[in-house]
Design a protein around this motif. Sequence first.
Motif, PDB file in Angstrom:
ATOM      1  N   ASP A 152       2.128  11.536  -4.467  1.00 21.27           N
ATOM      2  CA  ASP A 152       0.962  10.858  -4.735  1.00 21.27           C
ATOM      3  C   ASP A 152       0.405  10.671  -5.720  1.00 21.27           C
ATOM      4  N   TYR A 165      -2.244   8.814  -6.852  1.00 18.48           N
ATOM      5  CA  TYR A 165      -3.231   7.183  -6.221  1.00 18.48           C
ATOM      6  C   TYR A 165      -3.948   7.413  -7.244  1.00 18.48           C
ATOM      7  N   ARG A 174      -3.509  -4.607  -1.035  1.00 19.20           N
ATOM      8  CA  ARG A 174      -2.570  -4.196  -0.626  1.00 19.20           C
ATOM      9  C   ARG A 174      -1.042  -4.127  -1.309  1.00 19.20           C
ATOM     10  N   GLY A 206       0.785  -1.177   0.460  1.00 18.81           N
ATOM     11  CA  GLY A 206      -0.028  -0.160   0.378  1.00 18.81           C
ATOM     12  C   GLY A 206       0.650   1.144   0.312  1.00 18.81           C
ATOM     13  N   SER A 207       0.673   2.442  -0.292  1.00 19.00           N
ATOM     14  CA  SER A 207       1.016   3.492  -0.601  1.00 19.00           C
ATOM     15  C   SER A 207       1.122   4.131   0.601  1.00 19.00           C
ATOM     16  N   GLN A 208       0.170   3.638   1.626  1.00 23.67           N
ATOM     17  CA  GLN A 208       1.000   3.769   3.432  1.00 23.67           C
ATOM     18  C   GLN A 208       2.123   3.351   4.102  1.00 23.67           C
ATOM     19  N   SER A 212      -4.974   0.089  -5.476  1.00 20.56           N
ATOM     20  CA  SER A 212      -6.174   0.204  -4.512  1.00 20.56           C
ATOM     21  C   SER A 212      -6.969   0.626  -5.080  1.00 20.56           C
ATOM     22  N   LYS A 213      -7.131   1.865  -6.251  1.00 18.16           N
ATOM     23  CA  LYS A 213      -8.258   2.001  -6.423  1.00 18.16           C
ATOM     24  C   LYS A 213      -7.884   1.374  -7.825  1.00 18.16           C
ATOM     25  N   TYR A 258      -4.111  14.907   2.162  1.00 14.77           N
ATOM     26  CA  TYR A 258      -3.960  13.166   2.778  1.00 14.77           C
ATOM     27  C   TYR A 258      -3.978  12.956   4.280  1.00 14.77           C
ATOM     28  N   THR A 297      -0.308   3.248  -6.517  1.00 16.03           N
ATOM     29  CA  THR A 297      -1.339   2.355  -6.107  1.00 16.03           C
ATOM     30  C   THR A 297      -1.497   1.181  -6.420  1.00 16.03           C
TER      31      THR A 297
HETATM   32  C1  LIG Z   1      -4.292  10.655  -1.078  1.00 13.03           C
HETATM   33  C2  LIG Z   1      -4.222   8.893  -1.290  1.00 13.03           C
HETATM   34  N1  LIG Z   1      -2.812   8.445  -1.368  1.00 13.03           N
HETATM   35  C3  LIG Z   1      -2.910   7.266  -1.215  1.00 13.03           C
HETATM   36  C4  LIG Z   1      -4.318   6.164  -1.134  1.00 13.03           C
HETATM   37  C5  LIG Z   1      -4.498   5.249  -0.670  1.00 13.03           C
HETATM   38  O1  LIG Z   1      -3.307   4.497  -0.303  1.00 13.03           O
HETATM   39  P1  LIG Z   1      -2.941   2.765  -0.256  1.00 13.03           P
HETATM   40  O2  LIG Z   1      -2.393   2.849  -1.001  1.00 13.03           O
HETATM   41  O3  LIG Z   1      -2.422   2.875   0.715  1.00 13.03           O
HETATM   42  O4  LIG Z   1      -4.857   2.244   0.033  1.00 13.03           O
HETATM   43  C6  LIG Z   1      -5.323   7.134  -1.072  1.00 13.03           C
HETATM   44  C7  LIG Z   1      -6.382   6.312  -0.645  1.00 13.03           C
HETATM   45  O5  LIG Z   1      -7.506   6.999  -0.426  1.00 13.03           O
HETATM   46  C8  LIG Z   1      -5.421   7.978  -0.738  1.00 13.03           C
HETATM   47  O6  LIG Z   1      -7.120   8.968  -0.927  1.00 13.03           O
END
Ligand SMILES: Cc1ncc(COP(=O)(O)O)c(C=O)c1O
Length: 491
Positions: free
Chosen positions: A303, A305, A343, A201-203, A335-336, A227, A333
């Motif tokens: 980022d 995203y 993850r 994850g980006s996190q 995730s989207k 964010y 990521t």
């Molecule tokens: C600005 C931003 N960056 C990253 C992410 C995604 O994070 P991750 O890859 O940890 O799911 C999001 C998710 O909503 C987001 O809003």
Amino acid sequence: MDLVITFDSKSVLPLHRQLYEELRRSILTGRLLPGQRVPSTRAMARSLGISRTTVTQSYEDLLSEGYLQASHGSGTFICEQLPEELLRSSTERNETKEARLKRESLQLSAYGASIVGTLPAESTPKDTLISFKPGTLDYEAIPLKQWGSLMSRHFRSCNRAMLDYTNNPLGYVPLREAIAGYLARSRAVRCDPDQVIIVNGSQQALDLISRVLIDRGDTVAMEDPGYLGARHTFQAHGARLWPVAVDDSGIVIERLPARSAAKLKVIYLTPSHQFPTGMVLSLPRRLELLQWAQKRNAFIIEDDYDSEYRYGGRPIPALQGLDKSDSVVYVGTFSKVLFPALRIAYMVAPKSLVAVLACAKRLADRQSPLLEQYVLTDFINDGHLERHIRRMRTLYGRRRQTLARSLAMHLGDRVTITGESAGMHLMAQIKSRRSDEEIIERAGRLGVELVSARQYYLRSECSGKFVLGFAGLTERKIQEGVRRLSKALEE
Ligand SMILES: Cc1ncc(COP(=O)(O)O)c(C=O)c1O
């Protein structure tokens, strides 16, 4: 104001940071009250027997993070609305005195103490709810059939290498090659596959970057609003946040800290679809920002995203592709474009940072799970990913249009939508005599979940702004949700 502060001469924290921590703690524990005036820097310095520069530095930190506010000519005050107030979960807000004392007696590390309360309140999705919560997507549309058959193919041919530790924390090499190719095609990112680092994850990317670049007290500039995942991570690593305003062309370069300000190591931004306003950083500003970062020897975290979803106009190439000085750490990521529980995300790091990030990743979790990396590699190389993105772009584009049209139809000139036609959410400014809380509450009673943009603002004031996610709602639900929202706004 009678404040007794004892400084710890053995502490690794400099005096101004100790004073900052003490004042912040006093504000958060209610020893100092919202609206209360704080002594002038001169008076505070005199009463504590320290230099005025030390006090000024702590005050500036508290001002930039939204704990204090200066009113021209009448002094400095504790903010009426504190950042933590808005960030704390309801569990945390309702914490009993006993529970708080217990937490405090744990003697948490600075990191531990700074992350307490950042966990969002748990919510169980209700079936009847039309939720405009940002961050959701169309779970029905995920190509689970292709994913599942690739998964079982790899599972059946599972070999020792897939089950064992790898000695490469950066990720499965064919996946890194596939991502480098995908990014070159779709985002004009320029990199070698060995700059691509697979993360959970980006996190995790934000966390690893913070670990290797940020020391306690360093300055990190970020968009305001911005964010929360990024803000909480930087704060947890002890960064002083420098909120930078956003206008129609994205982050305002002149609002970045002046050369004389504290050491700035990192600038974090979402240039291709600013979170949450939806603005796009213009090309002249992109070039200015890159020049600025190069001069200041700072790293930019880009980022990216949700930039795959753009519904008109020319695609905007990534900032990373314009960078000639190796200043950008690009974060993307799945995730989207696939689903969040996967993850899997990636960063494209400047060559100078790859080795240290590999060490940080190994210490954090050794490596990301392998089976999913094998599957994702085929998913990209067989063309499924880009096909899926094209389909989703059409679907989400229509949903965004439906949301914009419904808002205009039901709310007329009481609503203004900000940002470009992109992403999976939009921000709407709604004119109403009701407070945001009242609107949310009334909409909730009609089965509509709404999210205020206030929590994303660090310094600037914000009311009547809402972030509406549309990707997870059918067009019919969007229309119905907006109709109910307009009812909630009725006098
Ligand atoms: C600005 C931003 N960056 C990253 C992410 C995604 O994070 P991750 O890859 O940890 O799911 C999001 C998710 O909503 C987001 O809003």
